[in-house]
Scaffold this motif. Structure first.
Motif, short mmCIF file in Angstrom:
data_model
loop_
_atom_site.label_atom_id
_atom_site.label_comp_id
_atom_site.label_asym_id
_atom_site.label_seq_id
_atom_site.Cartn_x
_atom_site.Cartn_y
_atom_site.Cartn_z
N HIS A 190 0.83 -1.21 0.00
CA HIS A 190 0.00 0.00 0.00
C HIS A 190 0.87 1.26 0.00
N GLU A 191 1.95 1.23 0.73
CA GLU A 191 2.84 2.39 0.78
C GLU A 191 3.44 2.69 -0.59
N ASN A 192 3.50 1.66 -1.43
CA ASN A 192 4.07 1.81 -2.77
C ASN A 192 3.00 1.75 -3.86
N ASP A 193 1.75 2.14 -3.48
CA ASP A 193 0.63 2.23 -4.42
C ASP A 193 0.30 0.90 -5.09
N LEU A 194 0.48 -0.20 -4.38
CA LEU A 194 0.12 -1.52 -4.85
C LEU A 194 -0.84 -2.15 -3.84
N SER A 195 -1.51 -3.21 -4.25
CA SER A 195 -2.37 -3.95 -3.33
C SER A 195 -2.09 -5.44 -3.52
N LYS A 196 -2.73 -6.27 -2.71
CA LYS A 196 -2.45 -7.71 -2.82
C LYS A 196 -2.91 -8.27 -4.16
N SER A 197 -3.85 -7.58 -4.83
CA SER A 197 -4.29 -8.05 -6.15
C SER A 197 -3.25 -7.79 -7.23
N ASP A 198 -2.24 -6.96 -6.92
CA ASP A 198 -1.18 -6.67 -7.89
C ASP A 198 -0.06 -7.69 -7.86
N VAL A 199 -0.09 -8.59 -6.87
CA VAL A 199 0.93 -9.63 -6.74
C VAL A 199 0.23 -10.96 -6.52
N GLU A 200 0.98 -12.04 -6.56
CA GLU A 200 0.43 -13.36 -6.23
C GLU A 200 1.04 -13.78 -4.89
N ILE A 201 0.20 -13.79 -3.85
CA ILE A 201 0.69 -14.18 -2.53
C ILE A 201 0.55 -15.69 -2.38
N VAL A 202 1.66 -16.33 -2.09
CA VAL A 202 1.69 -17.79 -1.89
C VAL A 202 1.71 -18.03 -0.38
N HIS A 203 0.66 -18.65 0.12
CA HIS A 203 0.51 -18.82 1.57
C HIS A 203 1.29 -20.04 2.06
N LEU A 204 2.38 -19.77 2.75
CA LEU A 204 3.24 -20.82 3.29
C LEU A 204 3.63 -20.46 4.71
N GLN A 205 3.83 -21.48 5.58
CA GLN A 205 4.37 -21.22 6.91
C GLN A 205 5.80 -20.67 6.74
N HIS A 206 6.27 -20.00 7.79
CA HIS A 206 7.51 -19.23 7.68
C HIS A 206 8.69 -20.06 7.16
N ALA A 207 8.90 -21.22 7.74
CA ALA A 207 10.04 -22.05 7.33
C ALA A 207 9.90 -22.48 5.87
N ASP A 208 8.68 -22.78 5.44
CA ASP A 208 8.45 -23.19 4.05
C ASP A 208 8.62 -22.02 3.09
N GLY A 209 8.30 -20.80 3.56
CA GLY A 209 8.52 -19.62 2.74
C GLY A 209 9.98 -19.41 2.44
N ARG A 210 10.82 -19.63 3.44
CA ARG A 210 12.27 -19.52 3.25
C ARG A 210 12.73 -20.51 2.18
N ILE A 211 12.29 -21.75 2.28
CA ILE A 211 12.70 -22.77 1.31
C ILE A 211 12.24 -22.39 -0.09
N ALA A 212 11.00 -21.91 -0.20
CA ALA A 212 10.47 -21.53 -1.51
C ALA A 212 11.29 -20.41 -2.14
N LEU A 213 11.70 -19.44 -1.31
CA LEU A 213 12.52 -18.35 -1.83
C LEU A 213 13.86 -18.87 -2.32
N GLU A 214 14.53 -19.64 -1.50
CA GLU A 214 15.89 -20.11 -1.83
C GLU A 214 15.88 -21.08 -3.01
N GLN A 215 14.76 -21.78 -3.21
CA GLN A 215 14.63 -22.68 -4.36
C GLN A 215 14.06 -21.97 -5.59
N LYS A 216 13.84 -20.66 -5.47
CA LYS A 216 13.37 -19.82 -6.57
C LYS A 216 11.98 -20.20 -7.06
N ARG A 217 11.16 -20.72 -6.14
CA ARG A 217 9.77 -21.01 -6.47
C ARG A 217 8.88 -19.78 -6.27
#
Length: 329
Positions: A156-183
């Motif tokens: 919101h601070e950057n004039d975007l909303s959640k509809s402007d991105v695709e939020i992938v709902h993952l628990q914190h540890a799984d989010g880290r793995i997804a980032l590092e695996q470039k998913r």
């Protein structure tokens, strides 16, 4: 002794014996058989308490036992509170407000830390340098937690909303793995997973804002607080002991966190560095912070339209249990 004198003495003695019985009954009613608390890698005081068993020592004389339950995020802690699986849960402040607004009857009674525990991270070789460049991209986050709400506020601070991105709902540890695996292209991370990703995988932080990190709230179920107010204070006294120990023993705390959370010592040290343990008394400062953050809940339709969030904040935050218990800094 005449019969009337004997009866008078007997009545007086019975009254004297009966007088203290009411407080004793009240005390017995206030003593729970078990106190159930969460522990979490994002709450160093909970790890300290679980390790040293100070609360167990304090409540043993009451005939009360202690049960520890692992929370992997604010969303899990709040689910456990709502389902009566725990009595005390460690969450971020805005996550607790969201839960209270949606019918979860919790009271926030203590600040276990003021952390900068979340930021937006990308892979070390990512070309993304700013939030605006995340438009149309995948971002991992844990719904109902501070990183998720941090992400929405940052967009919101950057004039975007959640509809402007695709939020992938993952628990914190799984989010880290997804980032590092470039998913995913980015991740709204949470310490200690975020610190670990920075130090061990070279992940870069593209957006930080300590004011968008809401405080670490220790919450209690409203029913437990009503039935066992003295036990709530007993838990807070134990948390105070852990807090003061952390302040006095930062190196030992980092080693303990590393051992308990199975982290490297440098990761634990970075996590600890991003926590402020100096102001545990909950009150106006936290009411003001939640009032500043609350509009995102309405803007993103996370609560029903027309929800009275100022009233909900006042119902959530209850400083009465910590007053007289917390050692003033």
């Amino acid at each position: 002794m005449q019969r009337r004198d004997f009866l008078r003495l007997a009545a007086t003695t019975s009254a004297a014996l009966a007088t203290p019985a009411l407080p004793l009954l009240a005390q017995a009613a206030d003593t729970p058989k078990i106190i159930r608390l969460d522990f979490a890698t994002y709450s160093p005081p909970s790890l300290v308490l679980k390790k040293f068993g100070w609360l167990e020592e304090d409540v043993k004389s009451n005939g009360t036992s202690v049960k520890w339950v692992l929370s992997q995020g604010s969303n899990r802690a709040l689910e456990y509170l709502n389902s009566d699986s725990i009595d005390f849960g460690s969450t971020a402040g805005l996550a607790a407000l969201l839960a209270r607004a949606n019918g979860n009857p919790v009271k926030a009674v203590y600040i276990y830390s003021r952390p900068e525990w979340t930021a937006l991270a990308v892979q070390k070789d990512s070309r993304v340098q700013s939030i605006k460049e995340l438009k149309g991209k995948k971002i991992a986050a844990t719904k109902g937690t501070d990183p998720y709400l941090f992400l929405l506020r940052a967009l919101h601070e950057n004039d975007l909303s959640k509809s402007d991105v695709e939020i992938v709902h993952l628990q914190h540890a799984d989010g880290r793995i997804a980032l590092e695996q470039k998913r995913v292209d980015a991740w709204a991370g949470l310490d200690p997973h975020l610190a670990a990703s920075e130090l061990e995988a070279g992940s870069r932080l593209i957006y930080r804002n300590v004011n968008f990190n809401t405080y670490g709230f220790l919450n209690v179920s409203e029913s437990f607080a009503a039935r066992h107010p003295e036990s709530v204070k007993q838990v807070l006294r134990a948390y105070e002991r852990a807090r003061l120990w952390i302040i006095q023993n930062p190196d030992a705390t980092a080693r303990l966190i590393a051992d308990e959370a199975k982290l490297s010592l440098p990761v634990a040290q970075l996590q600890l560095k991003r926590n402020d343990f100096s102001h545990p008394l909950i009150g106006q400062e936290h009411i003001d912070a939640l009032r500043a953050a609350a509009p995102i809940l309405l803007q993103e339709e996370l609560v029903q339209s027309g929800t009275d969030l100022p009233k909900t904040i006042n119902a959530l935050i209850d400083p009465s249990f910590a007053q007289g218990v917390v050692a003033r800094a």
